[in-house]
Enzyme design. Sequence first.
Site, PDB file in Angstrom:
ATOM      1  N   LYS A  72       0.768  -1.458  -0.030  1.00  0.00           N
ATOM      2  CA  LYS A  72      -0.077   0.040   0.063  1.00  0.00           C
ATOM      3  C   LYS A  72       0.725   1.320   0.037  1.00  0.00           C
ATOM      4  CE  LYS A  72      -4.555   1.491   1.555  1.00  0.00           C
ATOM      5  NZ  LYS A  72      -5.737   1.002   2.464  1.00  0.00           N
ATOM      6  N   GLU A  85      -9.116   2.245  11.721  1.00  0.00           N
ATOM      7  CA  GLU A  85     -10.251   2.012  10.348  1.00  0.00           C
ATOM      8  C   GLU A  85     -11.551   1.139  10.892  1.00  0.00           C
ATOM      9  OE1 GLU A  85     -10.479   2.177   5.713  1.00  0.00           O
ATOM     10  OE2 GLU A  85     -10.487  -0.029   6.605  1.00  0.00           O
TER      11      GLU A  85
HETATM   12  P1  0O2 Z   1      -7.345  -5.005   2.843  1.00  0.00           P
HETATM   13  O1  0O2 Z   1      -6.955  -6.394   2.089  1.00  0.00           O
HETATM   14  O2  0O2 Z   1      -8.886  -5.324   3.326  1.00  0.00           O
HETATM   15  O3  0O2 Z   1      -6.590  -4.370   3.878  1.00  0.00           O
HETATM   16  P2  0O2 Z   1      -7.110   4.619   2.712  1.00  0.00           P
HETATM   17  O4  0O2 Z   1      -6.999   3.581   3.494  1.00  0.00           O
HETATM   18  O5  0O2 Z   1      -8.323   5.804   3.072  1.00  0.00           O
HETATM   19  O6  0O2 Z   1      -5.702   5.620   2.774  1.00  0.00           O
HETATM   20  P3  0O2 Z   1      -8.368   3.532   0.530  1.00  0.00           P
HETATM   21  O7  0O2 Z   1      -7.597   2.205   0.458  1.00  0.00           O
HETATM   22  O8  0O2 Z   1      -8.414   4.260  -0.785  1.00  0.00           O
HETATM   23  O9  0O2 Z   1      -7.148   4.496   1.350  1.00  0.00           O
HETATM   24  O10 0O2 Z   1      -9.303   3.684   1.457  1.00  0.00           O
HETATM   25  P4  0O2 Z   1     -10.721   3.015   1.473  1.00  0.00           P
HETATM   26  O11 0O2 Z   1     -11.351   3.077  -0.004  1.00  0.00           O
HETATM   27  O12 0O2 Z   1     -11.656   3.517   2.211  1.00  0.00           O
HETATM   28  O13 0O2 Z   1     -10.382   1.357   1.530  1.00  0.00           O
HETATM   29  C1  0O2 Z   1      -9.950   0.920   2.835  1.00  0.00           C
HETATM   30  C2  0O2 Z   1     -10.359  -0.624   2.843  1.00  0.00           C
HETATM   31  O14 0O2 Z   1     -11.768  -0.584   2.574  1.00  0.00           O
HETATM   32  C3  0O2 Z   1      -9.533  -1.535   1.710  1.00  0.00           C
HETATM   33  O15 0O2 Z   1      -8.275  -1.977   2.449  1.00  0.00           O
HETATM   34  C4  0O2 Z   1     -10.704  -2.671   1.835  1.00  0.00           C
HETATM   35  O16 0O2 Z   1     -10.611  -3.529   3.109  1.00  0.00           O
HETATM   36  C5  0O2 Z   1     -11.986  -2.119   1.927  1.00  0.00           C
HETATM   37  N1  0O2 Z   1     -12.449  -1.649   0.564  1.00  0.00           N
HETATM   38  C6  0O2 Z   1     -12.358  -0.559  -0.283  1.00  0.00           C
HETATM   39  N2  0O2 Z   1     -12.697  -0.482  -1.430  1.00  0.00           N
HETATM   40  C7  0O2 Z   1     -13.146  -1.996  -1.705  1.00  0.00           C
HETATM   41  C8  0O2 Z   1     -13.591  -2.520  -2.749  1.00  0.00           C
HETATM   42  O17 0O2 Z   1     -13.970  -2.091  -3.925  1.00  0.00           O
HETATM   43  N3  0O2 Z   1     -14.168  -3.979  -2.562  1.00  0.00           N
HETATM   44  C9  0O2 Z   1     -13.736  -4.659  -1.659  1.00  0.00           C
HETATM   45  N4  0O2 Z   1     -13.940  -5.719  -1.090  1.00  0.00           N
HETATM   46  N5  0O2 Z   1     -13.149  -3.837  -0.232  1.00  0.00           N
HETATM   47  C10 0O2 Z   1     -12.845  -2.644  -0.372  1.00  0.00           C
HETATM   48  P5  0O2 Z   1      -7.234  -2.665   1.479  1.00  0.00           P
HETATM   49  O18 0O2 Z   1      -6.100  -2.208   2.042  1.00  0.00           O
HETATM   50  O19 0O2 Z   1      -7.455  -2.153  -0.059  1.00  0.00           O
HETATM   51  O20 0O2 Z   1      -7.690  -4.004   1.524  1.00  0.00           O
END
Ligand code: 0O2
Length: 221
Positions: free
Chosen positions: A62, A148
């Site tokens: 990330k 978060e």
């Molecule tokens: P993982 O594997 O769950 O850790 P930010 O974190 O605010 O700096 P980001 O990543 O754009 O930036 O924030 P956002 O969009 O709020 O997303 C944070 C997390 O939300 C993601 O963490 C996912 O867990 C979930 N998420 C966001 N968008 C999606 C999506 O389209 N589909 C799914 N299934 N989950 C989503 P990570 O690090 O991407 O993944």
Amino acid sequence: MELAQEYVADDLKKAMFLYDSALKQVSTKIEILSEEFVNVHNYNPIEHVKTRIKTSESITHKLEKQGYDTTIENMMHYLHDVAGVRIICSFEKDIYSIADMICNQDDVKVLIIKNYIANPKPNGYKSYHLVVSVPIYLSEGPVETKVEIQIRTVAMDFWASLEHKIKYKFEGNAPDRIQLDLKECADIVDMLDKKMFSLNEEIKAFAGGLPMAPSERDWKD
Ligand code: 0O2
């Protein structure tokens, strides 16, 4: 050089200890709210709660994706979801009540709110995201630590879990047909959430309060 590495290891250990403590603190808050609902209101909007600390691979990935060096300072400053709590509830309306109850606690600082329910992502992703900080009281004093919190319904969680698996499998490049099917499923999930909510409201109006089936009451998390 060896000494420097030792310091880095100590800093990383401390950072992870802070995230772990923040997760415990937020989980306890949610557990208390959940128990209050069961004992006082005889209804629990929280179906279940999951917590996770981001893996080091995922942290590195990330930070690199966002164009930052992989340092502990950058992780603590730029990443908001190293410590994550996911609250799964029954209905969309519960999501907002739970978010309010958490945000209104005096020691919780709300840093970011992303409402992907009012504004779903183009792929159909729906969830309510809060980034908060809570004070962790160490011997040297309090340290504000970010967590978060993702709040979503059971149906939204089902969709997001499958979509996450598919994204992982295809390394973010799923075929168009699968993406279209997923978007269609997201619309069905939305319809299901709305229909289940209106059914529940009807049952409540009919019974003058939400009835709990005896078999449901016996199940424990
Ligand atoms: P993982 O594997 O769950 O850790 P930010 O974190 O605010 O700096 P980001 O990543 O754009 O930036 O924030 P956002 O969009 O709020 O997303 C944070 C997390 O939300 C993601 O963490 C996912 O867990 C979930 N998420 C966001 N968008 C999606 C999506 O389209 N589909 C799914 N299934 N989950 C989503 P990570 O690090 O991407 O993944």
